[in-house]
Design an enzyme around this catalytic site. Structure first.
Site, mmCIF file in Angstrom:
data_model
loop_
_atom_site.group_PDB
_atom_site.id
_atom_site.type_symbol
_atom_site.label_atom_id
_atom_site.label_comp_id
_atom_site.label_asym_id
_atom_site.label_seq_id
_atom_site.Cartn_x
_atom_site.Cartn_y
_atom_site.Cartn_z
ATOM 1 C CG MET A 114 12.006 -35.066 12.566
ATOM 2 S SD MET A 114 11.433 -35.742 14.024
ATOM 3 C CE MET A 114 9.624 -35.197 13.926
ATOM 4 N N GLY A 115 15.037 -37.698 11.263
ATOM 5 C CA GLY A 115 15.092 -38.427 9.899
ATOM 6 C C GLY A 115 13.860 -39.511 9.860
ATOM 7 N NE ARG A 116 16.222 -43.711 6.461
ATOM 8 C CZ ARG A 116 17.065 -43.284 5.665
ATOM 9 N NH1 ARG A 116 16.855 -42.800 4.341
ATOM 10 N NH2 ARG A 116 18.420 -43.217 6.162
ATOM 11 C CB ILE A 117 14.824 -43.862 13.169
ATOM 12 C CG1 ILE A 117 15.493 -44.956 12.154
ATOM 13 C CG2 ILE A 117 14.780 -44.651 14.619
ATOM 14 C CD1 ILE A 117 16.681 -45.506 12.589
ATOM 15 C CB THR A 171 18.318 -45.723 19.693
ATOM 16 O OG1 THR A 171 17.481 -44.699 19.201
ATOM 17 C CG2 THR A 171 17.917 -46.551 20.804
ATOM 18 C CB SER A 172 21.986 -41.968 17.048
ATOM 19 O OG SER A 172 22.983 -41.693 17.989
ATOM 20 N NE ARG A 173 26.306 -46.819 13.953
ATOM 21 C CZ ARG A 173 25.322 -47.390 13.631
ATOM 22 N NH1 ARG A 173 24.296 -47.556 14.468
ATOM 23 N NH2 ARG A 173 25.152 -48.096 12.365
ATOM 24 C CD GLU A 200 27.975 -50.562 19.783
ATOM 25 O OE1 GLU A 200 27.688 -51.356 19.122
ATOM 26 O OE2 GLU A 200 27.185 -49.526 20.131
ATOM 27 C CG HIS A 203 24.332 -51.667 18.249
ATOM 28 N ND1 HIS A 203 25.206 -50.784 17.826
ATOM 29 C CD2 HIS A 203 23.296 -51.550 17.205
ATOM 30 C CE1 HIS A 203 24.924 -50.250 16.920
ATOM 31 N NE2 HIS A 203 23.828 -50.551 16.448
HETATM 32 P P1 NAP Z 1 18.173 -40.461 8.466
HETATM 33 O O1 NAP Z 1 16.826 -40.683 7.599
HETATM 34 O O2 NAP Z 1 19.464 -40.230 7.500
HETATM 35 O O3 NAP Z 1 18.254 -39.397 9.554
HETATM 36 C C1 NAP Z 1 19.334 -38.755 10.220
HETATM 37 C C2 NAP Z 1 18.784 -37.426 10.616
HETATM 38 O O4 NAP Z 1 19.718 -36.984 11.400
HETATM 39 C C3 NAP Z 1 18.309 -36.540 9.310
HETATM 40 O O5 NAP Z 1 17.219 -36.198 9.672
HETATM 41 C C4 NAP Z 1 19.295 -35.349 9.488
HETATM 42 O O6 NAP Z 1 18.802 -34.268 9.133
HETATM 43 C C5 NAP Z 1 19.974 -35.465 11.061
HETATM 44 N N1 NAP Z 1 21.351 -34.903 11.243
HETATM 45 C C6 NAP Z 1 22.418 -35.262 10.400
HETATM 46 N N2 NAP Z 1 23.427 -34.663 11.000
HETATM 47 C C7 NAP Z 1 23.124 -33.794 11.947
HETATM 48 C C8 NAP Z 1 23.292 -32.993 12.939
HETATM 49 N N3 NAP Z 1 24.778 -32.469 12.761
HETATM 50 N N4 NAP Z 1 22.483 -32.318 13.814
HETATM 51 C C9 NAP Z 1 21.441 -32.651 13.998
HETATM 52 N N5 NAP Z 1 20.740 -33.386 13.197
HETATM 53 C C10 NAP Z 1 21.667 -34.104 12.108
HETATM 54 O O7 NAP Z 1 18.750 -41.793 9.267
HETATM 55 P P2 NAP Z 1 17.828 -42.966 9.926
HETATM 56 O O8 NAP Z 1 17.309 -43.996 9.234
HETATM 57 O O9 NAP Z 1 16.755 -42.139 10.720
HETATM 58 O O10 NAP Z 1 18.738 -43.528 10.961
HETATM 59 C C11 NAP Z 1 19.521 -42.432 11.785
HETATM 60 C C12 NAP Z 1 20.661 -43.454 12.493
HETATM 61 O O11 NAP Z 1 20.326 -44.268 13.461
HETATM 62 C C13 NAP Z 1 21.602 -44.098 11.736
HETATM 63 O O12 NAP Z 1 22.632 -43.274 11.109
HETATM 64 C C14 NAP Z 1 22.251 -45.055 12.616
HETATM 65 O O13 NAP Z 1 23.335 -44.492 13.136
HETATM 66 C C15 NAP Z 1 21.311 -45.316 13.642
HETATM 67 N N6 NAP Z 1 20.746 -46.468 13.878
HETATM 68 C C16 NAP Z 1 20.897 -47.430 14.932
HETATM 69 C C17 NAP Z 1 20.109 -48.514 15.063
HETATM 70 C C18 NAP Z 1 20.376 -49.459 16.474
HETATM 71 O O14 NAP Z 1 20.253 -50.503 16.238
HETATM 72 N N7 NAP Z 1 20.476 -48.719 17.439
HETATM 73 C C19 NAP Z 1 19.507 -49.118 14.206
HETATM 74 C C20 NAP Z 1 19.390 -48.345 13.033
HETATM 75 C C21 NAP Z 1 19.904 -46.972 12.826
HETATM 76 P P3 NAP Z 1 19.688 -33.086 8.681
HETATM 77 O O15 NAP Z 1 20.602 -33.328 7.487
HETATM 78 O O16 NAP Z 1 18.770 -32.116 8.169
HETATM 79 O O17 NAP Z 1 20.507 -32.425 9.644
#
Ligand code: NAP
Length: 321
Positions: free
Chosen positions: A153-156, A234-236, A265, A284
């Site tokens: 539950m981060g930005r996205i 939609t993560s990795r 990929e 992607h």
């Molecule tokens: P973000 O703001 O850093 O959010 C990531 C969240 O994941 C954080 O809230 C973090 O919270 C949580 N997290 C980290 N490790 C974890 C774990 N072991 N277990 C459970 N939760 C965990 O990042 P974002 O900007 O939302 O982006 C998230 C990801 O989406 C990126 O890293 C990227 O890989 C992917 N993405 C994919 C696309 C696409 O084209 N499909 C586009 C953009 C991004 P805690 O630290 O409290 O655990």
């Protein structure tokens, strides 16, 4: 100073970089810069404007003794050895925030597509098989009012929760840390991973790729999901055990999956998951909205201008994970 840009970007984005520096740009937008050429070009480079398809590892750093800035046009940086960059005094920039809404939109598109079976329904018309309306013809599970479980539950993740609230969904989430503000503003409930997997109709994975999240969703996690669960990633791709995913989808242990990312990929049409009618797969394209990509490219170029001027990067990666 010399800047290597590993994909063709619009002139308007590179304007300032070109005014201040010598820019070597790979000529193709949709083709990876060959590794040999990249390693040759970085020999005298001071900065690199890269993306998620380039492996920025020790081998590359060894070829690039003058490198001061690595700027990726992505929020995820699992393709970059951050620790090694830090040791070598190389600043790493990424593009958080500007792609949040576009990626949340795409995530929600997969939720709707999987729940309501959009791709299969369109195939019915393409194959000329639409003969009549039927009371339960092409019905699928509800989206409105269903329970969504967001892992990461981060930005996205929060932006997806915001959309889910608009669909009157019951929102569960799991992170390593609680986000009380999101709970208050979005009506989200923090639960353990187990509870999320057991209760969610839609399990949405949005955690970054780190050593800790590698294959974090595998056999054990799928076994806890409902038979009607829809899994969205939609993560990795590396965050999921694809073999286990194939098994639970092919024997209908879960209902469907919506995938924008894969372990390796690009995947080909022969990938086992592509043989399953309950998979909706995308190449992607999470952030692939035009304005978003322009903002990402501009942010990545700006980081190089900042770094080469000896300033801090506006969005610098400080640590792994
Ligand atoms: P973000 O703001 O850093 O959010 C990531 C969240 O994941 C954080 O809230 C973090 O919270 C949580 N997290 C980290 N490790 C974890 C774990 N072991 N277990 C459970 N939760 C965990 O990042 P974002 O900007 O939302 O982006 C998230 C990801 O989406 C990126 O890293 C990227 O890989 C992917 N993405 C994919 C696309 C696409 O084209 N499909 C586009 C953009 C991004 P805690 O630290 O409290 O655990």
């Amino acid at each position: 100073m010399k800047v290597v840009v590993t994909r063709k970007l619009p002139d308007s984005i590179l304007h300032q970089l070109r005014e201040e520096h010598e820019v070597m740009m790979w000529k193709h937008e949709n083709e990876v810069m060959p590794r040999d050429l990249l390693l040759e070009e970085v020999k005298d480079a001071d900065a690199l404007l890269t993306n998620l398809t380039d492996d920025i590892n020790v081998e590359l750093y060894e070829h690039a003794p003058n490198l001061k800035v690595v700027s990726t046009m992505a929020v995820g940086y699992d393709n970059i050895d951050i620790e090694e960059a830090r040791k070598r005094g190389i600043k790493v920039g990424h593009t958080p925030g500007v792609l949040t809404d576009a990626t949340a939109d795409l995530t929600f598109a997969l939720i709707l597509a999987c729940g309501r079976g959009l791709v299969g329904a369109m195939d019915v018309i393409r194959k000329d098989e639409w003969k009549s309306w039927g009371p339960f013809y092409l019905t699928g599970p509800e989206v409105s009012g269903a329970t969504i479980g967001i892992i990461g539950m981060g930005r996205i993740g929060e932006a997806v929760a915001k959309r889910a609230a608009g669909f009157s969904m019951n929102i569960l989430y799991h992170n390593r840390s609680r986000k009380k503000e999101a709970e208050a503003t979005l009506g989200a409930t923090y639960v353990s991973m187990e509870e999320l997997l057991q209760k969610s109709d839609y399990v949405v994975l949005l955690a970054p790729s780190t050593p800790e999240t590698n294959k974090m969703i595998g056999r054990e996690q799928f076994d806890q999901m409902k038979k009607t669960a829809i899994f969205i990633n939609t993560s990795r791709g590396t965050n999921v055990d694809e073999e286990a995913l194939y098994d639970v989808l092919s024997n209908q242990q879960i209902y469907a999956a919506g995938l924008d990312v894969f372990e390796q990929e690009p995947i080909s049409a022969n990938h086992p998951l592509m043989s399953l009618s309950n998979v909706t797969a995308l190449p992607h394209i999470g952030s692939a909205a035009i304005d978003t990509r322009m903002k990402m490219a501009q942010m990545a170029a700006d980081h190089i201008v900042e770094g080469l001027a000896g300033r801090n990067l506006s969005h610098e990666v400080k640590r792994k994970g």
